[in-house]
Design a protein around this motif. Structure first.
Motif, mmCIF file in Angstrom:
data_model
loop_
_atom_site.group_PDB
_atom_site.id
_atom_site.type_symbol
_atom_site.label_atom_id
_atom_site.label_comp_id
_atom_site.label_asym_id
_atom_site.label_seq_id
_atom_site.Cartn_x
_atom_site.Cartn_y
_atom_site.Cartn_z
ATOM 1 N N ASP A 10 64.887 -3.550 57.314
ATOM 2 C CA ASP A 10 63.492 -3.192 57.553
ATOM 3 C C ASP A 10 63.328 -2.306 58.784
ATOM 4 O OD1 ASP A 10 62.208 -4.199 55.380
ATOM 5 O OD2 ASP A 10 61.833 -6.171 56.262
ATOM 6 N N GLY A 11 64.142 -2.549 59.812
ATOM 7 C CA GLY A 11 63.987 -1.773 61.043
ATOM 8 C C GLY A 11 64.685 -0.434 61.014
ATOM 9 N N LEU A 12 65.399 -0.130 59.937
ATOM 10 C CA LEU A 12 66.153 1.117 59.861
ATOM 11 C C LEU A 12 65.386 2.171 59.076
ATOM 12 C CD1 LEU A 12 69.728 -0.265 59.063
ATOM 13 C CD2 LEU A 12 68.822 0.409 61.289
ATOM 14 N N PRO A 13 65.216 3.362 59.632
ATOM 15 C CA PRO A 13 64.556 4.438 58.869
ATOM 16 C C PRO A 13 65.454 4.899 57.729
ATOM 17 C CG PRO A 13 65.397 5.274 60.952
ATOM 18 C CD PRO A 13 65.570 3.775 60.990
ATOM 19 N N PRO A 14 64.873 5.322 56.613
ATOM 20 C CA PRO A 14 65.683 5.763 55.465
ATOM 21 C C PRO A 14 66.716 6.827 55.839
ATOM 22 C CG PRO A 14 63.400 5.547 54.816
ATOM 23 C CD PRO A 14 63.432 5.351 56.299
ATOM 24 N N ALA A 15 66.341 7.753 56.719
ATOM 25 C CA ALA A 15 67.278 8.823 57.100
ATOM 26 C C ALA A 15 68.557 8.247 57.703
ATOM 27 C CB ALA A 15 66.601 9.773 58.095
ATOM 28 N N LEU A 16 68.416 7.195 58.494
ATOM 29 C CA LEU A 16 69.588 6.576 59.123
ATOM 30 C C LEU A 16 70.455 5.874 58.078
ATOM 31 C CD1 LEU A 16 71.163 5.918 61.660
ATOM 32 C CD2 LEU A 16 69.690 3.918 62.004
ATOM 33 N N ILE A 17 69.809 5.240 57.101
ATOM 34 C CA ILE A 17 70.558 4.561 56.034
ATOM 35 C C ILE A 17 71.333 5.584 55.206
ATOM 36 C CG2 ILE A 17 70.397 3.087 54.000
ATOM 37 C CD1 ILE A 17 67.861 1.887 55.177
ATOM 38 N N ALA A 42 79.258 0.536 50.270
ATOM 39 C CA ALA A 42 78.114 1.252 50.833
ATOM 40 C C ALA A 42 77.188 1.771 49.737
ATOM 41 C CB ALA A 42 78.594 2.401 51.707
ATOM 42 N N ILE A 43 77.767 2.315 48.660
ATOM 43 C CA ILE A 43 76.884 2.884 47.636
ATOM 44 C C ILE A 43 76.270 1.801 46.748
ATOM 45 C CG2 ILE A 43 77.942 5.165 47.661
ATOM 46 C CD1 ILE A 43 79.490 4.476 45.178
ATOM 47 N N ILE A 44 76.938 0.665 46.610
ATOM 48 C CA ILE A 44 76.328 -0.460 45.887
ATOM 49 C C ILE A 44 75.096 -0.946 46.653
ATOM 50 C CG2 ILE A 44 76.609 -2.887 45.226
ATOM 51 C CD1 ILE A 44 79.540 -2.239 44.571
ATOM 52 N N VAL A 45 75.263 -1.118 47.963
ATOM 53 C CA VAL A 45 74.134 -1.538 48.800
ATOM 54 C C VAL A 45 73.028 -0.492 48.744
ATOM 55 C CG1 VAL A 45 73.395 -1.983 51.175
ATOM 56 C CG2 VAL A 45 75.524 -2.982 50.325
ATOM 57 N N GLY A 46 73.413 0.797 48.769
ATOM 58 C CA GLY A 46 72.419 1.860 48.650
ATOM 59 C C GLY A 46 71.647 1.759 47.349
ATOM 60 N N GLY A 47 72.350 1.443 46.262
ATOM 61 C CA GLY A 47 71.690 1.281 44.970
ATOM 62 C C GLY A 47 70.691 0.142 44.981
ATOM 63 N N ILE A 48 71.045 -0.963 45.632
ATOM 64 C CA ILE A 48 70.124 -2.099 45.741
ATOM 65 C C ILE A 48 68.869 -1.685 46.503
ATOM 66 C CG2 ILE A 48 69.806 -4.399 46.744
ATOM 67 C CD1 ILE A 48 72.786 -4.909 46.237
ATOM 68 N N LEU A 49 69.063 -0.942 47.607
ATOM 69 C CA LEU A 49 67.917 -0.484 48.393
ATOM 70 C C LEU A 49 67.044 0.482 47.600
ATOM 71 C CD1 LEU A 49 69.654 0.041 51.860
ATOM 72 C CD2 LEU A 49 68.075 -1.795 51.215
ATOM 73 N N ALA A 50 67.671 1.303 46.773
ATOM 74 C CA ALA A 50 66.904 2.238 45.940
ATOM 75 C C ALA A 50 66.057 1.480 44.921
ATOM 76 C CB ALA A 50 67.853 3.210 45.229
ATOM 77 N N SER A 51 66.561 0.352 44.427
ATOM 78 C CA SER A 51 65.788 -0.441 43.463
ATOM 79 C C SER A 51 64.543 -1.033 44.098
ATOM 80 C CB SER A 51 66.661 -1.568 42.875
ATOM 81 O OG SER A 51 66.865 -2.611 43.812
ATOM 82 N N GLN A 52 64.553 -1.126 45.428
ATOM 83 C CA GLN A 52 63.403 -1.659 46.164
ATOM 84 C C GLN A 52 62.509 -0.536 46.699
ATOM 85 O OE1 GLN A 52 64.844 -4.423 49.216
ATOM 86 N NE2 GLN A 52 66.661 -4.739 47.990
ATOM 87 N N LYS A 54 63.231 1.658 48.815
ATOM 88 C CA LYS A 54 63.488 1.988 50.218
ATOM 89 C C LYS A 54 64.224 3.320 50.330
ATOM 90 C CE LYS A 54 63.390 -2.481 52.441
ATOM 91 N NZ LYS A 54 64.033 -3.340 53.451
ATOM 92 N N LEU A 55 64.934 3.670 49.274
ATOM 93 C CA LEU A 55 65.645 4.941 49.212
ATOM 94 C C LEU A 55 65.311 5.609 47.883
ATOM 95 C CD1 LEU A 55 69.236 3.890 50.427
ATOM 96 C CD2 LEU A 55 67.387 4.833 51.826
ATOM 97 N N SER A 56 65.439 6.930 47.849
ATOM 98 C CA SER A 56 65.299 7.663 46.591
ATOM 99 C C SER A 56 66.627 7.607 45.846
ATOM 100 C CB SER A 56 64.920 9.119 46.875
ATOM 101 O OG SER A 56 65.186 9.928 45.750
#
Length: 221
Positions: A10-17, A42-52, A54-56
């Motif tokens: 939550d505290g991390l901006p998308p650009a940093l992720i 890293a990309i699995i976690v990124g995919g989870i964040l995209a489902s929420q 938080k990421l495109s």
């Protein structure tokens, strides 16, 4: 909705992720970071964040693919320039069984080895440099590297994305306490699976190294 996992990001901006994911994927082969941390996590976690949301998802796929292709290209260039010296480094000697398997795969499969190596953590870190030291033409390497990168990035990113979406549907029908428990299990399971697979590959190399170290003593007895 993956409350505990969300709390970590939550505290991390998308650009940093995006930047962190790109670095981990890039460094896997370019800096041999794959010996320590597999980029697929890293990309699995990124995919989870995209489902929420938080990421495109589209931007994540593009960034991960570019990082994978560029990172492997840097690894290829390191192998092309430093070949024999690279094989003499401590990291390469420690994983000599994997190095031998990768070299054999390159001899038997040629550029197809670049694609095959993409799906095993240590081979993913080793393959670009070994292919570079084998003097395979870069355009041929780049083609198979790109194809392998596309399949790898799409498979693991969408795997994380659909897992996250499935959890969302489950969360709407479950109690809050059960949702949190399942969220923790999902995240921990992904990380444990990735780390265990990585450690298993390390253990195989260490067993081979131990056998090689004992061989002269047996011969001399």
């Amino acid at each position: 909705m993956l409350e505990n996992f969300n709390a970590l990001t939550d505290g991390l901006p998308p650009a940093l992720i995006y930047l962190l994911i790109a670095f981990l994927v890039f460094a896997e082969a370019a800096l041999f970071f794959g010996f320590v941390f597999p980029g697929e996590t890293a990309i699995i976690v990124g995919g989870i964040l995209a489902s929420q949301n938080k990421l495109s998802l589209t931007l994540l796929l593009i960034i991960a693919l570019v990082a994978a292709v560029v990172g492997d290209s840097v690894g290829y260039e390191i192998g092309r320039k430093y070949g024999p010296r690279l094989l003499g480094t401590k990291a390469m000697r420690k994983h000599k069984s994997k190095v031998a398997k990768a070299q054999d795969l390159i001899r038997r499969r040629g550029p197809l080895a670049v694609f095959i190596g993409r799906f095993t953590a240590l081979l993913r870190a080793l393959m670009p440099a070994l292919v570079g030291s084998s003097k395979m033409p870069y355009p041929k390497f780049l083609l198979f590297n790109f194809i392998g990168g596309v399949v790898w990035v799409v498979t693991f990113t969408l795997g994380g994305f659909f897992a996250g979406e499935a959890f969302e549907r489950f969360a709407k029908e479950a109690s809050r306490g059960l949702t949190i428990a399942v969220a923790v299990v999902i995240v921990v399971a992904v990380i444990v699976w990735s780390v265990r697979k990585h450690r298993r590959e390390h253990a195989e190399d260490e067993d081979v190294a131990d056998e090689s170290a004992e061989a002269p003593e047996l011969t001399g007895s």
